[in-house]
Design an enzyme around this catalytic site. Structure first.
Site, PDB file in Angstrom:
ATOM      1  N   TRP A  11       0.647  -1.144  -0.021  1.00 56.67           N
ATOM      2  CA  TRP A  11      -0.011   0.201  -0.074  1.00 56.67           C
ATOM      3  C   TRP A  11       1.004   1.637  -0.236  1.00 56.67           C
ATOM      4  CZ3 TRP A  11      -4.840  -1.377   4.606  1.00 56.67           C
ATOM      5  CH2 TRP A  11      -4.815  -2.471   3.297  1.00 56.67           C
ATOM      6  N   GLU A 170      11.525  -7.887  -8.571  1.00 59.01           N
ATOM      7  CA  GLU A 170      10.991  -6.212  -9.592  1.00 59.01           C
ATOM      8  C   GLU A 170      11.829  -5.624 -10.808  1.00 59.01           C
ATOM      9  OE1 GLU A 170       7.297  -5.310  -6.575  1.00 59.01           O
ATOM     10  OE2 GLU A 170       9.201  -4.552  -5.577  1.00 59.01           O
ATOM     11  N   SER A 216       3.637  -3.279 -12.031  1.00 61.08           N
ATOM     12  CA  SER A 216       1.770  -2.769 -12.924  1.00 61.08           C
ATOM     13  C   SER A 216       1.147  -3.628 -13.030  1.00 61.08           C
ATOM     14  CB  SER A 216       2.761  -2.258 -13.984  1.00 61.08           C
ATOM     15  OG  SER A 216       3.551  -0.896 -13.697  1.00 61.08           O
ATOM     16  N   GLY A 237       1.382  -3.301  -6.108  1.00 68.31           N
ATOM     17  CA  GLY A 237       1.437  -1.822  -5.428  1.00 68.31           C
ATOM     18  C   GLY A 237       0.099  -0.971  -6.177  1.00 68.31           C
ATOM     19  N   GLY A 238       0.322  -0.047  -7.077  1.00 71.44           N
ATOM     20  CA  GLY A 238      -0.935   0.529  -7.122  1.00 71.44           C
ATOM     21  C   GLY A 238      -2.234  -0.504  -7.424  1.00 71.44           C
TER      22      GLY A 238
HETATM   23  C1  PEP Z   1       5.204  -2.768  -5.739  1.00 72.34           C
HETATM   24  O1  PEP Z   1       5.254  -1.580  -5.237  1.00 72.34           O
HETATM   25  O2  PEP Z   1       5.956  -3.786  -5.162  1.00 72.34           O
HETATM   26  C2  PEP Z   1       5.240  -2.269  -7.489  1.00 72.34           C
HETATM   27  C3  PEP Z   1       5.653  -3.550  -7.682  1.00 72.34           C
HETATM   28  O3  PEP Z   1       4.008  -1.332  -7.513  1.00 72.34           O
HETATM   29  P1  PEP Z   1       2.913  -1.385  -8.045  1.00 72.34           P
HETATM   30  O4  PEP Z   1       2.420  -2.879  -8.829  1.00 72.34           O
HETATM   31  O5  PEP Z   1       2.220  -0.034  -8.674  1.00 72.34           O
HETATM   32  O6  PEP Z   1       4.109  -1.402  -9.733  1.00 72.34           O
END
Ligand code: PEP
Length: 256
Positions: A11, A170, A216, A237-238
């Site tokens: 979050w 990531e 993402s 994340g988002g």
């Molecule tokens: C994260 O914060 O680990 C992430 C993968 O963010 P997002 O899904 O927004 O890219």
């Protein structure tokens, strides 16, 4: 070897207390009795206790987004592993790219935080990944290898300590940018990571280790990613800030 998928919701520094508790309530409503997938949410520090209380006796775990490398002491603003445990955390992110790039956590600091997480009895999600420049220079494998070795080499021959370890690959260029790695791009790096782990910590440990993909991830991209043989979950994340979409990601099998 069957590995139970694990999906995390990071979050980040979003929401307020009411919003965090509401999101936890909505996630519990949709996923509180989910089976066959481990689910963990990572709220901001001030909301951990309230979220953990809201998710008590559900199938959903709660984790910190970071922790101090120290156990206690005069470290203003820092949060120690035992503190996270005391407010109901089971997990903790270690070495998230935003901690590395924005707050300057070095490989050495990440290794110390990993040791602190293990000492506190937290299940660490160790995050690794290359940035755009490194990918463009063809350094993806060497960057993730360096990050892995620096954090995990001390456990060669002592893998019992890492029984609860989860890795998250990531690619930094995919985090929060809307650019998801293709399933094939992600699989290529995941396979490399698993091979590195086999070399470092042994084949059977590597075969059992869960490696999440993050960057993402959306409900639409989750099923394709999860079809890859070395992708064992997702760190989101988002999209984890929307209970319905997060639930769809966790239920990636139903979209197949
Ligand atoms: C994260 O914060 O680990 C992430 C993968 O963010 P997002 O899904 O927004 O890219």
């Amino acid at each position: 070897m069957a590995r139970t998928p694990i999906v995390g919701g990071n979050w980040k520094m979003f929401l307020d207390l009411a919003g965090a508790v509401q999101l936890a309530t909505d996630v519990r409503h949709r996923l509180g009795s989910v089976r066959g997938v481990e689910v963990v949410v990572f709220p901001p520090f001030p909301f951990l206790k309230s979220v953990a209380d809201r998710l008590a006796e559900s199938a959903i775990g709660v984790g910190g987004q970071d922790l101090s490398s120290e156990t206690s002491g005069a470290f203003t603003g820092a949060v120690a592993g035992p503190m996270l445990r005391s407010v109901g955390c089971s997990h903790v992110l270690v070495g998230h790219s935003e901690r590395r790039s924005v707050f300057g956590d070095s490989d050495e600091m990440v290794a110390r935080k990993l040791a602190a997480a293990l000492a506190a009895g937290l299940k660490p999600v160790l995050c690794i990944g290359e940035n755009l420049q490194e990918r463009q220079k063809g350094e993806t494998f060497s960057v993730v290898t360096r990050q892995l070795r620096s954090a995990l080499a001390p456990y060669a021959g002592k893998t019992d300590a890492l029984a609860d370890l989860v890795l998250a690959y990531e690619p930094v260029w995919a985090i929060g940018t809307g650019l998801t790695a293709t399933p094939e791009q992600a699989q290529e790096v995941h396979a490399h990571i698993r091979q590195e782990i086999a070399d470092l910590l042994g084949k059977s440990f590597a075969a059992a280790l869960r490696i999440q993909y993050g960057g993402s991830v959306k409900a639409s991209s989750a099923p394709g990613l999860m079809q890859q043989p070395d992708i064992d979950g997702m760190l989101v994340g988002g999209a984890s800030l929307k209970a319905e979409e997060f639930a769809q990601i966790v239920k990636f099998r139903q979209a197949n």
